[in-house]
Design an enzyme around this catalytic site. Structure first.
Site, PDB file in Angstrom:
ATOM      1  N   ASP A  53       0.869  -1.172   0.000  1.00  0.00           N
ATOM      2  CA  ASP A  53       0.000   0.000   0.000  1.00  0.00           C
ATOM      3  C   ASP A  53       0.909   1.225   0.000  1.00  0.00           C
ATOM      4  O   ASP A  53       1.843   1.304   0.795  1.00  0.00           O
ATOM      5  CB  ASP A  53      -0.874  -0.016   1.270  1.00  0.00           C
ATOM      6  N   ASP A 110      -3.031   4.784  -2.544  1.00  0.00           N
ATOM      7  CA  ASP A 110      -4.173   5.199  -1.744  1.00  0.00           C
ATOM      8  C   ASP A 110      -4.681   6.583  -2.147  1.00  0.00           C
ATOM      9  O   ASP A 110      -3.886   7.498  -2.408  1.00  0.00           O
ATOM     10  CB  ASP A 110      -3.706   5.246  -0.275  1.00  0.00           C
ATOM     11  N   GLU A 169      10.400   2.798 -15.081  1.00  0.00           N
ATOM     12  CA  GLU A 169      11.829   3.094 -15.152  1.00  0.00           C
ATOM     13  C   GLU A 169      12.627   2.094 -14.314  1.00  0.00           C
ATOM     14  O   GLU A 169      13.701   1.653 -14.692  1.00  0.00           O
ATOM     15  CB  GLU A 169      12.063   4.496 -14.614  1.00  0.00           C
ATOM     16  N   HIS A 218     -11.404  -3.411   2.649  1.00  0.00           N
ATOM     17  CA  HIS A 218     -11.437  -3.027   4.063  1.00  0.00           C
ATOM     18  C   HIS A 218     -12.266  -1.779   4.332  1.00  0.00           C
ATOM     19  O   HIS A 218     -12.365  -1.351   5.472  1.00  0.00           O
ATOM     20  CB  HIS A 218      -9.995  -2.811   4.533  1.00  0.00           C
ATOM     21  N   ASP A 219     -12.808  -1.161   3.278  1.00  0.00           N
ATOM     22  CA  ASP A 219     -13.620   0.049   3.451  1.00  0.00           C
ATOM     23  C   ASP A 219     -15.098  -0.175   3.146  1.00  0.00           C
ATOM     24  O   ASP A 219     -15.893   0.765   3.248  1.00  0.00           O
ATOM     25  CB  ASP A 219     -13.123   1.159   2.503  1.00  0.00           C
TER      26      ASP A 219
HETATM   27  C1  GLC Z   1      -8.262   5.023   1.597  1.00  0.00           C
HETATM   28  C2  GLC Z   1      -8.142   3.750   2.421  1.00  0.00           C
HETATM   29  C3  GLC Z   1      -8.865   3.941   3.724  1.00  0.00           C
HETATM   30  C4  GLC Z   1      -8.193   5.078   4.471  1.00  0.00           C
HETATM   31  C5  GLC Z   1      -8.201   6.342   3.623  1.00  0.00           C
HETATM   32  C6  GLC Z   1      -7.313   7.395   4.208  1.00  0.00           C
HETATM   33  O1  GLC Z   1      -9.550   5.275   1.218  1.00  0.00           O
HETATM   34  O2  GLC Z   1      -8.632   2.662   1.703  1.00  0.00           O
HETATM   35  O3  GLC Z   1      -8.878   2.777   4.507  1.00  0.00           O
HETATM   36  O4  GLC Z   1      -8.855   5.308   5.689  1.00  0.00           O
HETATM   37  O5  GLC Z   1      -7.705   6.088   2.323  1.00  0.00           O
HETATM   38  O6  GLC Z   1      -5.974   7.033   4.053  1.00  0.00           O
END
Ligand code: GLC
Length: 560
Positions: free
Chosen positions: A126, A228, A283, A354-355
């Protein structure tokens, strides 16, 4: 301050072009099945109730041991494991080059990369470029004075006359996107928590530093990144107010939706940034891949595909999560997506993360099977959220035990994310074999029935079905490389399509309804895979009007 649109691509056109041509059909992403691990909830080996890297290493054979007894995934995406005060469970990073002690240390990480690669599993990290933790040394410096060399690394503005926030921008996690910092009397901007100040991507030093962070992890041997909150990276340079949302209904919609976020996110300069990020990967090594997080409809997704123009990047496709459950809506979206994708663009399908509320909770177990069948038979990269392969469901968390800051700050709108982040179910022992102590979030009450050990023994379980689908896919030239051909099923409840390559022709039929449906499609072939009847591969099908049972999905191999 340098204008973002002037950023030079970091590799020459010719080099990128050659790389594209040689790489686009053989790149690992073309055969990948990605499994998302939320490290806090996967496996605890240290006895603190929180999952760790050693736990992931211990479970790699479950993910892929090279046989069809294992799940068979070929890549894992890890939610953030960097040093963090954990206000947003790792999305608030205090050091981009350190592993948080909760999860282990750099040696354990190196061991994870080695062990995963031994099993042909790629590692996707991530990457959180939009904001840091307020505890990051860069922000600690930045907030010291208006003249600090790191001041411009974050977004600082004077109050309006009268002292209020510089404009009306809102934080996704509730309240204003601006927090007044008493030290200098200026406000800083944060798209999420006030503990997550946004970096200023118009500042060249910030861009260079983040490029260096990517290089750091690439040199450690990671294979790709999930980036992200990309849509938040660039804000309006004039800081104009966001206009009100005319469709906002305060009784139904969370307060963030009161505005249309025209100026606080998704500005045109984002395209240049996305291009730069992709080129850093190209690159370094053409064998990497980046997937960007943004909840977008097709037109904006296509812009992000074009921004990179190489086969090493895709914006996440979350549309199947929000589409209404009906065959026509799915067909319309998928046909359009397939039509719009360019030759170098690689599709992807996500059913949960996870969201978002879990797949089996949103759709129910029967429909979840159909959705999985779709995901593994469509072209592109499937992303599987840990536990969805067991049919895990959301766990309701009592109000006084909520840990997610979004859930706590914006109560009453169902935005809390604890329910979908509960511990993985390994077996029927206490705490589902996840930990020997009290876990950081409660384990679902149905874990004794739905767990890896139990479901591995049951040929009709969700886990056996996932394994079957993934292994069919891995061994099917049409599913891996064939093209997508839309079909008219002649029945509004049934979505049908074909996957074809010279060696193999497959037909997929999905009955979205809970009643028997008859299509106008004739099939002459062999059953490959079926949602309802367990393993019955090999059965002959010869019909002029394919019939499907309630919530039945099937894949058949056509006689050539
Ligand atoms: C993204 C992530 C989430 C996080 C947010 C802030 O949406 O998936 O879990 O809280 O970014 O970083």
């Amino acid at each position: 301050m340098q204008c973002v649109s002037q950023i030079e691509p970091r590799v020459t056109w010719l080099r990128m072009h050659l790389m594209k041509e040689s790489n686009k059909h053989t790149h690992w992403s073309r055969k990948a099945v990605v499994y998302q691990i939320y490290p806090r909830s996967f496996k605890d080996t240290e006895g603190d109730g929180i999952g760790d890297l050693k736990g992931i290493i211990d479970k790699l054979d479950y993910l892929n041991d090279g046989t069809d007894a294992s799940l068979g995934v070929t890549a894992i995406w890890l939610n953030p494991i960097y040093k963090s005060p954990m206000k947003d469970f790792g999305y608030d990073i205090a050091d981009y080059r350190e592993i948080d002690l909760i999860f282990g240390n750099m040696d354990t990480f190196d061991q994870l990369v080695t062990e995963a690669h031994k099993r042909d599993i790629k590692i996707i990290m991530d990457f959180v470029p939009n904001h840091t933790s307020s505890e990051h040394p860069w922000f600690q410096e930045s907030r010291k004075s208006n003249t600090n060399p790191k001041r411009d690394w974050y977004i600082w503005k004077d109050p309006k006359p009268g002292g209020s926030a510089p404009n009306n921008w809102l934080s996704v996690f509730g309240g204003s996107a601006w927090t007044l910092d008493k030290v200098t009397g200026q406000y800083y901007m944060h798209s999420f928590l006030s503990d997550q100040p946004d970096l200023n991507w118009r500042n060249k030093e910030v861009r260079d530093e983040m490029a260096d962070v990517l290089e750091f992890w690439l040199k450690k041997g990671v294979d790709g990144f999930r980036t992200d909150a990309v849509y938040h990276l660039i804000k309006d340079d004039q800081f104009r107010d966001d206009p009100p949302n005319p469709n906002y209904d305060s009784s139904r919609d969370e307060p963030y939706n009161a505005l249309l976020h025209l100026y606080s996110q998704g500005r045109p300069e984002l395209i240049g940034i996305a291009n730069t990020l992709c080129n850093i990967l190209g690159e370094h090594n053409a064998d990497t891949f980046m997937v960007s997080e943004a909840y977008l409809g097709l037109p904006q997704m296509m812009e992000l595909y074009k921004a990179c123009g190489n086969s090493l990047h895709a914006p996440f496709n979350f549309n199947l999560i929000s589409l209404p459950w009906n065959a026509a809506a799915f067909k319309k979206f998928i046909d359009e997506y397939e039509t719009k994708l360019g030759e170098n663009d690689w599709p992807n399908y996500t059913l949960g993360n996870h969201d978002r509320s879990r797949l089996a909770t949103r759709l129910g177990q029967n429909r979840a099977r159909l959705a999985a069948m779709l995901q593994f038979t469509l072209r592109g990269m499937p992303f599987v959220y840990y536990g969805d392969e067991l049919g895990m469901e959301d766990v309701s968390i009592p109000a006084d035990s909520i840990t997610d800051p979004w859930g706590n700050n914006v109560p009453g709108f169902g935005v809390g994310r604890d329910p979908e982040r509960t511990p993985m179910h390994w077996d029927a022992s206490p705490n589902a074999g996840f930990t020997s102590v009290v876990p950081w979030l409660p384990v679902a009450s149905d874990y004794k029935k739905k767990n890896v050990e139990q479901e591995s023994r049951d040929p009709n379980s969700m886990l056996s079905f996932y394994k079957e689908l993934i292994h069919y896919r891995t061994n099917s030239p049409a599913l891996l490389t064939g093209f997508y051909k839309p079909l008219e099923s002649g029945n509004e409840n049934v979505f049908m399509f074909m996957r074809e390559c010279p060696a193999e022709k497959l037909i997929v039929g999905i009955n979205f309804s809970n009643s028997e449906q008859t299509t106008s499609v004739s099939v002459n072939g062999t059953l490959f895979c079926n949602t309802r009847r367990g393993k019955r591969g090999g059965e002959k099908i010869q019909t002029t009007q394919l019939k499907l049972n309630p919530y039945e999905g099937l894949v058949a191999k056509l006689n050539q």
